[in-house]
Design a protein around this motif. Structure first.
Motif, short mmCIF file in Angstrom:
data_model
loop_
_atom_site.label_atom_id
_atom_site.label_comp_id
_atom_site.label_asym_id
_atom_site.label_seq_id
_atom_site.Cartn_x
_atom_site.Cartn_y
_atom_site.Cartn_z
N VAL A 255 -68.27 85.85 69.92
CA VAL A 255 -69.67 85.41 70.03
C VAL A 255 -69.92 85.06 71.49
CG1 VAL A 255 -71.41 83.80 69.19
CG2 VAL A 255 -69.52 84.47 67.69
N GLU A 256 -70.67 85.90 72.18
CA GLU A 256 -70.88 85.74 73.62
C GLU A 256 -72.34 85.38 73.90
OE1 GLU A 256 -69.46 85.51 76.60
OE2 GLU A 256 -71.42 85.69 77.56
N GLY A 257 -72.51 84.36 74.75
CA GLY A 257 -73.85 83.89 75.05
C GLY A 257 -74.69 84.86 75.89
N GLN B 206 -75.43 81.99 71.58
CA GLN B 206 -74.73 80.80 72.10
C GLN B 206 -74.15 79.99 70.95
OE1 GLN B 206 -78.26 79.32 74.14
NE2 GLN B 206 -77.12 79.42 76.06
N VAL B 207 -72.87 79.67 71.06
CA VAL B 207 -72.24 78.83 70.05
C VAL B 207 -72.72 77.40 70.26
CG1 VAL B 207 -70.06 77.90 69.22
CG2 VAL B 207 -70.26 80.34 69.78
N VAL B 208 -73.31 76.86 69.20
CA VAL B 208 -73.80 75.47 69.27
C VAL B 208 -72.64 74.53 68.98
CG1 VAL B 208 -75.45 73.80 68.33
CG2 VAL B 208 -76.06 76.23 68.51
N ASN C 249 -57.52 81.69 93.90
CA ASN C 249 -58.75 82.00 93.19
C ASN C 249 -58.33 82.18 91.74
OD1 ASN C 249 -58.59 83.08 95.98
ND2 ASN C 249 -60.77 83.37 95.70
N THR C 250 -59.18 81.78 90.80
CA THR C 250 -58.65 81.47 89.47
C THR C 250 -58.69 82.60 88.43
OG1 THR C 250 -60.80 80.40 89.21
CG2 THR C 250 -58.89 78.97 89.52
N ASN C 251 -59.26 83.76 88.78
CA ASN C 251 -59.40 84.80 87.75
C ASN C 251 -58.06 85.25 87.19
OD1 ASN C 251 -61.28 86.59 86.31
ND2 ASN C 251 -60.21 88.21 87.40
C1 FAD Z 1 -69.49 83.64 91.40
C2 FAD Z 1 -68.01 83.59 91.13
C3 FAD Z 1 -67.11 84.12 92.06
C4 FAD Z 1 -65.73 84.06 91.79
N1 FAD Z 1 -64.87 84.73 92.62
C5 FAD Z 1 -63.57 84.87 92.25
C6 FAD Z 1 -62.70 85.75 92.95
O1 FAD Z 1 -63.10 86.43 93.90
N2 FAD Z 1 -61.41 85.83 92.55
C7 FAD Z 1 -60.93 85.09 91.51
O2 FAD Z 1 -59.72 85.15 91.23
N3 FAD Z 1 -61.74 84.25 90.80
C8 FAD Z 1 -63.05 84.17 91.13
N4 FAD Z 1 -63.90 83.41 90.36
C9 FAD Z 1 -63.35 82.59 89.27
C10 FAD Z 1 -63.00 83.34 87.99
O3 FAD Z 1 -63.86 84.40 87.75
C11 FAD Z 1 -63.05 82.32 86.82
O4 FAD Z 1 -62.14 81.28 87.09
C12 FAD Z 1 -62.70 82.95 85.47
O5 FAD Z 1 -63.62 83.94 85.14
C13 FAD Z 1 -62.67 81.89 84.37
O6 FAD Z 1 -62.32 82.50 83.16
P1 FAD Z 1 -62.55 81.78 81.75
O7 FAD Z 1 -62.10 82.72 80.72
O8 FAD Z 1 -61.94 80.42 81.80
O9 FAD Z 1 -64.12 81.54 81.66
P2 FAD Z 1 -65.34 82.55 81.88
O10 FAD Z 1 -64.86 83.83 82.45
O11 FAD Z 1 -66.37 81.79 82.63
O12 FAD Z 1 -65.85 82.87 80.41
C14 FAD Z 1 -66.62 82.00 79.63
C15 FAD Z 1 -67.53 82.84 78.76
O13 FAD Z 1 -68.12 82.02 77.76
C16 FAD Z 1 -69.50 82.31 77.65
N5 FAD Z 1 -70.13 81.10 77.11
C17 FAD Z 1 -70.28 79.89 77.71
N6 FAD Z 1 -70.82 79.02 76.85
C18 FAD Z 1 -70.99 79.69 75.68
C19 FAD Z 1 -71.49 79.31 74.39
N7 FAD Z 1 -71.93 78.07 74.12
N8 FAD Z 1 -71.53 80.27 73.43
C20 FAD Z 1 -71.11 81.54 73.65
N9 FAD Z 1 -70.63 81.93 74.86
C21 FAD Z 1 -70.56 81.02 75.84
C22 FAD Z 1 -69.93 82.72 79.04
O14 FAD Z 1 -71.11 83.50 79.01
C23 FAD Z 1 -68.69 83.48 79.52
O15 FAD Z 1 -68.77 84.84 79.19
C24 FAD Z 1 -65.27 83.43 90.61
C25 FAD Z 1 -66.18 82.91 89.68
C26 FAD Z 1 -67.54 83.00 89.93
C27 FAD Z 1 -68.50 82.45 88.89
#
Ligand code: FAD
Length: 605
Positions: A44-46, A233-235, A581-583
């Motif tokens: 479920v993606e927002g 969006q998940v509530v 960087n955190t990806n």
């Molecule tokens: C602008 C930007 C630049 C960055 N640059 C880099 C880079 O160059 N290199 C690097 O390594 N890292 C980079 N990062 C960081 C990296 O992308 C993040 O740390 C990583 O994506 C986090 O992964 P995650 O799975 O924890 O969360 P996310 O990838 O943020 O995933 C969370 C997901 O949940 C969804 N969501 C949120 N709330 C809800 C809800 N209530 N209901 C349903 N869906 C919901 C969101 O839409 C999203 O798709 C960057 C991040 C950003 C935003």
């Protein structure tokens, strides 16, 4: 293909629900589907699907940072006194693929001692290395045993690089004692500079988790039980009558989604027979938990939410790397920077039509991990020396700061004179400052109680790190042959009489000596840092993997304390920060989490 904006009744009950289809969420969904195609899975993606050209085409990355954009969620922090009463907006991925679809594509891996510092069974660097290898197909230099060569995410230099900037920076950093290291992402290398690798394929396409993990499974015809609901969006999580077991989620259409249909339907419920996995990111996950009644009883009572489980760590100890960006004028040629495209002097549509090599470029050509010298540590004062001695001195694996070279003006070009720029972006890793992120009411639209906490640590150690980093990056820039002075609006306003005053120069500087900063200059720098520090988009740690009494929210198998069948898989679980960087860490958390869930679900691989 199992992509929906309106869920068919047949998919309203599945085995596993994943709340959030971001970086980690896409990895978990794809790996579970791969392990057992008969398992029914609903993501479920927002946000929207990731089939947008500004996602696929790397050079268009800046468009995701526009505050009016719909591909990121902008989490608004409150005004913070120590930041000159500024409100910081923290962008976080808001489409399928999450941050991996909107980020700057810098390839950067956590250090060995980062994972080991988590002190959690199953999550040490040796435990995590197989996952770091599994996620990538690496096209760069370095020892073969440190990288993967058949994973979903292609890591390469892309189709374009500003070679002259790279060489110039490397030569200048070398003069200050920082060598070029061919693979700074080996987990063990530190204190040097690297020609950047990127989440871009050799043919120039962004390597996001949705495109590389999820879509292939949705399209191959072999995973009919994998489903994705978009713009939803998940509530909150729904529990059974005894409030013990997670059995589903409530969701609503995303009213902010450009592509969604607002008010299409009221709040609906999807049911999960086996597991609910929250993966809404470090800024999204704590709110989902708190709206579900999991959190600190005080926070929940203030927000009028009945307590399901008393887990006081939820939403506490928010951390982000703290970013500062410094622009410089340069003698670079138009084809060596992003400036022509970002300012509109070159039409992006035309370069897309021509399939220009520059499309596969993220303009970040260098990455560095840097430590200060002993003399520089001492110069930062006795409190800084104590922190350094306690946390850094005897661990050469830990940098103080990360720095990148950006080939172009790093922001909104409006009002910036036409020309070619480069910039240094710096973020201090392992911040001591902490913030928090809590809900203030039971509804998804209720404002957040969010403070970044930047520069709130005792003795201003984080601020002193940023002061050191400002001076260091400027000395590197001043030794570059393409340097033509500071772009003054992007630097502290040192007076014209100061040796630190910004300058313009017609050619490179010769016989460069380090700038001597006076006490007055340091005060100006400190004020400027407080008024300009910002997010690096690296939010972590809001639902830590740690014992509950140490503000933990999940155990080492990602089980949320106090309830059954509820898990978390995203960067909210990091017990301690990473010097990267955190990806990559998010992808690796997704891989590790998927293996844990596969075991817990009794699936034999
Ligand atoms: C602008 C930007 C630049 C960055 N640059 C880099 C880079 O160059 N290199 C690097 O390594 N890292 C980079 N990062 C960081 C990296 O992308 C993040 O740390 C990583 O994506 C986090 O992964 P995650 O799975 O924890 O969360 P996310 O990838 O943020 O995933 C969370 C997901 O949940 C969804 N969501 C949120 N709330 C809800 C809800 N209530 N209901 C349903 N869906 C919901 C969101 O839409 C999203 O798709 C960057 C991040 C950003 C935003």
């Amino acid at each position: 293909m199992g992509l929906y904006t309106n869920l068919p009744d047949a998919v309203a009950e599945v085995d596993v629900i994943i709340a959030g289809g971001g970086t980690a969420g896409c990895v978990v969904a794809a790996r579970l589907a791969e392990a057992d195609p008969s398992l029914s899975i609903l993501v479920v993606e927002g946000g929207s699907n990731n089939d947008i050209s500004s996602i696929d085409v790397p050079v268009l990355f800046l468009s995701h940072l526009a505050p009016t954009g719909k591909t990121n969620i902008f989490y608004a922090a409150k005004k913070e006194k120590q930041l000159g009463y500024r409100e910081i907006f923290v962008p976080s991925g808001g489409v399928l693929g999450g941050g991996s679809s909107t980020n700057l594509m810098m390839y950067s891996r956590a250090q060995r001692s980062d994972f080991d510092a988590w002190k959690t069974p199953g999550w040490s660097a040796e435990d995590m290395l197989p996952y770091l290898r599994k996620l990538e197909t690496y096209h760069g230099p370095g020892a073969k045993d440190r990288h993967g060569y058949d994973g979903p995410i292609q890591v390469s230099r892309g189709t374009y690089r500003a070679a002259r900037s790279e060489d110039d920076f490397i030569s200048a950093a070398g003069k200050l004692g920082y060598p070029e290291i061919e693979d700074l992402q080996s987990l063990d290398a530190n204190n040097g500079v690297q020609r950047a690798m990127r989440y871009i394929s050799p043919d120039g396409k962004r390597q996001d988790a949705a495109s590389r993990y999820l879509h292939p499974k949705l399209q191959d015809g072999n995973h009919p039980n994998l489903h994705v609901l978009l713009h939803a969006q998940v509530v909150r999580v729904v529990f059974d009558k005894e409030n013990q077991r997670a059995v589903g989620v409530e969701y609503r259409p995303n009213p902010n989604s450009e592509w969604g249909v607002p008010n299409l339907h009221p709040i609906r419920t999807a049911m999960a027979k086996k597991l609910v996995i929250v993966s809404s990111g470090a800024c999204g996950t704590p709110s989902v938990l708190e709206r579900s009644g999991i959190g600190s009883p005080e926070v929940l009572s203030r927000a009028n939410i009945p307590v399901v489980a008393d887990v006081p760590g939820v939403g506490d100890e928010y951390e982000d790397h703290q970013l500062l960006v410094y622009p410089y004028k340069s003698s670079l040629n138009p084809e060596e920077t992003l400036d022509e495209i970002a300012s509109g002097r070159r039409d992006p549509e035309e370069i897309i039509r021509n399939n220009d090599d520059i499309l596969g470029w993220n303009c970040q050509d260098i990455t560095c991990r840097l430590r200060p010298s002993d003399a520089e540590v001492t110069a930062l004062g006795p409190e800084f020396q104590r922190s350094w001695d306690a946390d850094f001195r005897d661990n050469p694996n830990k940098p103080l700061t990360l720095m990148s070279l950006v080939s172009g003006f790093p922001g909104d070009p409006t009002g910036v004179p036409a020309g070619q720029y480069f910039a240094m972006t710096i973020f201090s890793v392992y911040p001591y400052s902490r913030g928090h992120l809590h809900v203030t009411g039971p509804n998804i639209g209720d404002p957040l109680d969010f403070e970044t906490g930047f520069f709130t640590d005792a003795n201003d150690i984080d601020l002193k790190k940023a002061m050191w980093a400002y001076k260091k990056q400027r000395e590197i820039a001043r030794r570059m042959q393409t340097y033509r002075g500071e772009f003054a609006p992007g630097h502290p306003p040192f007076p014209a009489s100061s040796k630190a005053a910004c300058i313009s120069t017609q050619g490179p500087l010769v016989d460069v000596q380090d700038i001597e900063y006076t006490t007055e200059d340091d005060a100006i720098l400190e004020k400027w840092l407080r008024e300009n520090v910002s997010t690096t988009w690296h939010s972590v740690g809001t639902c830590k993997m740690a014992p509950r009494e140490e503000k933990g929210v999940v155990d080492s198998r990602l089980r949320v304390y106090g309830v059954d069948a509820l898990r978390i898989a995203d960067l909210s679980i990091l017990p301690h920060n990473v010097a990267a960087n955190t990806n990559n860490t998010a992808l690796a958390v997704g891989e590790r989490a998927a293996d844990i869930f596969i075991e817990d679900l009794g699936i034999s691989k």
